[in-house]
Structures are given as structure tokens and as C-alpha cells.
Scaffold this active site. Structure first.
Site, mmCIF file in Angstrom:
data_model
loop_
_atom_site.group_PDB
_atom_site.id
_atom_site.type_symbol
_atom_site.label_atom_id
_atom_site.label_comp_id
_atom_site.label_asym_id
_atom_site.label_seq_id
_atom_site.Cartn_x
_atom_site.Cartn_y
_atom_site.Cartn_z
ATOM 1 N N LEU A 154 1.622 28.446 3.412
ATOM 2 C CA LEU A 154 0.349 28.982 2.914
ATOM 3 C C LEU A 154 -0.790 28.830 3.914
ATOM 4 O O LEU A 154 -1.667 29.677 3.980
ATOM 5 C CB LEU A 154 -0.015 28.297 1.589
ATOM 6 C CG LEU A 154 0.863 28.778 0.447
ATOM 7 C CD1 LEU A 154 1.973 27.804 0.162
ATOM 8 C CD2 LEU A 154 0.048 29.056 -0.780
ATOM 9 N N HIS A 211 -3.380 19.921 -15.150
ATOM 10 C CA HIS A 211 -2.764 18.604 -15.297
ATOM 11 C C HIS A 211 -3.741 17.463 -15.022
ATOM 12 O O HIS A 211 -3.330 16.324 -14.846
ATOM 13 C CB HIS A 211 -1.533 18.488 -14.387
ATOM 14 C CG HIS A 211 -0.450 19.469 -14.749
ATOM 15 N ND1 HIS A 211 0.592 19.785 -13.912
ATOM 16 C CD2 HIS A 211 -0.262 20.197 -15.875
ATOM 17 C CE1 HIS A 211 1.380 20.677 -14.506
ATOM 18 N NE2 HIS A 211 0.881 20.945 -15.689
ATOM 19 N N CYS A 270 -15.243 -1.121 -23.239
ATOM 20 C CA CYS A 270 -14.659 -1.613 -24.495
ATOM 21 C C CYS A 270 -13.432 -2.498 -24.281
ATOM 22 O O CYS A 270 -12.882 -3.028 -25.247
ATOM 23 C CB CYS A 270 -14.298 -0.440 -25.414
ATOM 24 S SG CYS A 270 -12.767 0.409 -24.980
#
Ligand SMILES: [Zn+2]
Length: 283
Positions: A263, A120, A182
Site C-alpha cells: 500500500l 475495534h 473508582c
């Protein structure tokens, strides 16, 4: 099975090598980045930015950049946790061959991992939608600070994609800057809702999964198909699927092994067990 027994079994799978990691928001919650789908996550108070709204609605875009500019103080300051460092160690031990992440925080790399496929994208990278140039977040922060002297608003909450909750009235005076090269429209180099993941990232990920012996899902409820499809593919190809996640996951029907736990505690323990099984690897 008891948790110790599950982690011991998982260590055997991992020590067998050929592991590909698929990580999600749950891996970064212990770094202070909230997981809005996990057990600790609060419901979002505004809908996530879509690609269509960002590119077509100047007011939505200005509000996004104002929130994101402030939210970056939290997201950009986050540090890798014990879980990220454990994954990097498993890569160093040559038992993990590939890392695919749904996270946009760059914390795998900050924790020492390399070759990470960022499905992502990454919030620290800014892309110009007109000329395609990419630049760093810090450069943009400095340009936005210069364009908005004295812009100060209360930071009340942070969302995983770097938004901050503020009143619209506080946001509407924010000055957005264009591409330094730009003048074109800038956007964080992340995949928004309504956008598809670039095909090269998807095919790299499928290639990694196809060569894996074990797909190890870390901290993802697998709610969105952009991640779940790799679990479906692994299951179809007869590749072992193991999931470490706190809370329910939609991958459960495909997992041969599930550990429901934080975790940051489980992964360092996993590393110790893998090192005990393969004491020479990586030393
Ligand atoms: Zn440009």
C-alpha cells in the site's frame, strides 16, 4: 491487467468521489506493526486475549497488562506511513467521504485523517469497566511504572494488539492498577475476541457504506466478519468494491477491481493520478 493499468482504473473510480475507505492491518505493517494474517506476519505464539479471560481471570489479566505495558513502546511509537498520509490527502481532496478502520493504532488520525470510525477501538484509550470513565494511555503508563519500579523484561516480539512475548514467570510479579476515580477494572478501549463491536459504530459504518459510490478496501484480508459484512452489503447494494491488499483476500468474489501490492507504494501513486484527473480539488 498490468498494475499501472489497474491503478489508473482505480484512480478513475476514486476521482468520481463518494469513496468510503475500509482499512485493515495491512495498512499499518509498513509502520512496523506486524500483520499476523498478512504475508509478512508471523504466526502468533499465544492465543489472543478474550473478553471472558480478561474479566474473569486475574492471572491472565496481570499477564496481559505486563505484556501490553512493554509492547506499548513499539505500538505507541509507531508513525503513520505513506499509505496513511495518502488516505488523508484523498479526504482533503474531498473524494473520500468516510474512513472505517479495523486498526486500533490511531495511525489514520496521526496521518492527518479525521472523522475515522474505529470499529475495534483504540489502544491509546483506556476504559473503566465499572464507572465507564476513559483516560489516556500515557497516564496509565506513568501509574504502572510507579507501581512496578524496576520492572524490566526482555521484549522478544510484538503482536498487533500490543502484546509482548515473555515467560509467564516474568509476568506474574507485575502489579496492575485500577481506575483512578473508582478503583474499578481497567481495560484498553478495544474490542476483544468474544466481544461485539458497539452497535453505534456498526450503524455509522453501514450508513457510510450505503451512501458510497465506491467502497475501497485497503490492507485487509477480510477474514473476520466485522469488516467483511460491509463488503457484502456494498456488493448487494450495487456499490463498487475495490481492494488494494498484499496477498489473498476473502473479498475477491465481490471486488470489481483488485490490486495486489504494497500500500505504501500504490496509494501515493493513486493520489498523484487522482490529482491529475481533478487538479482543482482541495487546492
Ligand atoms: Zn472507574
Amino acid at each position: 491487467m498490468e498494475r499501472d493499468e489497474l491503478v489508473a482504473r482505480l484512480a478513475e473510480w476514486v476521482a468520481d468521489r463518494g469513496v468510503v475507505v475500509l482499512s485493515g492491518a495491512g495498512l499499518s505493517t509498513e509502520s512496523g506493526i506486524p500483520d499476523y494474517r498478512g504475508p509478512s506476519g508471523a504466526a502468533r505464539r499465544h492465543t489472543p486475549m478474550t473478553y471472558q479471560a480478561f474479566t474473569r481471570d486475574p492471572v491472565a489479566r496481570r499477564r496481559y497488562w505486563a505484556r501490553s505495558h512493554l509492547g506499548w513502546r513499539t505500538i505507541g511509537g509507531a508513525r503513520p506511513n505513506a499509505g496513511h498520509r495518502a488516505v488523508a490527502r484523498l479526504q482533503e481532496l474531498a473524494v473520500v467521504d468516510g474512513i472505517i478502520t479495523q486498526n486500533v493504532d490511531g495511525l489514520h488520525q496521526a496521518g492527518g485523517a479525521h472523522g475515522v470510525v474505529e470499529l475495534h477501538g483504540n489502544l491509546a484509550r483506556i476504559a473503566c469497566l465499572d464507572c465507564g470513565a476513559t483516560s489516556g494511555r500515557q497516564e496509565l503508563i506513568e501509574r504502572l511504572d510507579a507501581a512496578n519500579p524496576g520492572f524490566a523484561a526482555a521484549v522478544t516480539a510484538v503482536n498487533p494488539d500490543g502484546d509482548v512475548e515473555l515467560d509467564d514467570a516474568e509476568l506474574d510479579g507485575f502489579v496492575v492498577v485500577g481506575c483512578a476515580g473508582c478503583g474499578g477494572m481497567l481495560k484498553p478501549d478495544v474490542v476483544y475476541f468474544g466481544e461485539t463491536v458497539p452497535p453505534d459504530r456498526v450503524s455509522r459504518s453501514f450508513d457510510l457504506v450505503a451512501r458510497a459510490r465506491t467502497l475501497l478496501v485497503l490492507g485487509s484480508s477480510l477474514t473476520v466478519m466485522s469488516g467483511r459484512r460491509f463488503v457484502l452489503r456494498a456488493a448487494k447494494e450495487g456499490i463498487r468494491v475495490a481492494i488494494v491488499n498484499q496477498g489473498a483476500t476473502r473479498g475477491e468474489p465481490y471486488a470489481g477491481l483488485m490490486v495486489d501490492a504494497a500500500l505504501g507504494a500504490v496509494l501515493p501513486e493513486l493520489v498523484r493520478r487522482v490529482e491529475a484527473i481533478s487538479p482543482v480539488a482541495g487546492r
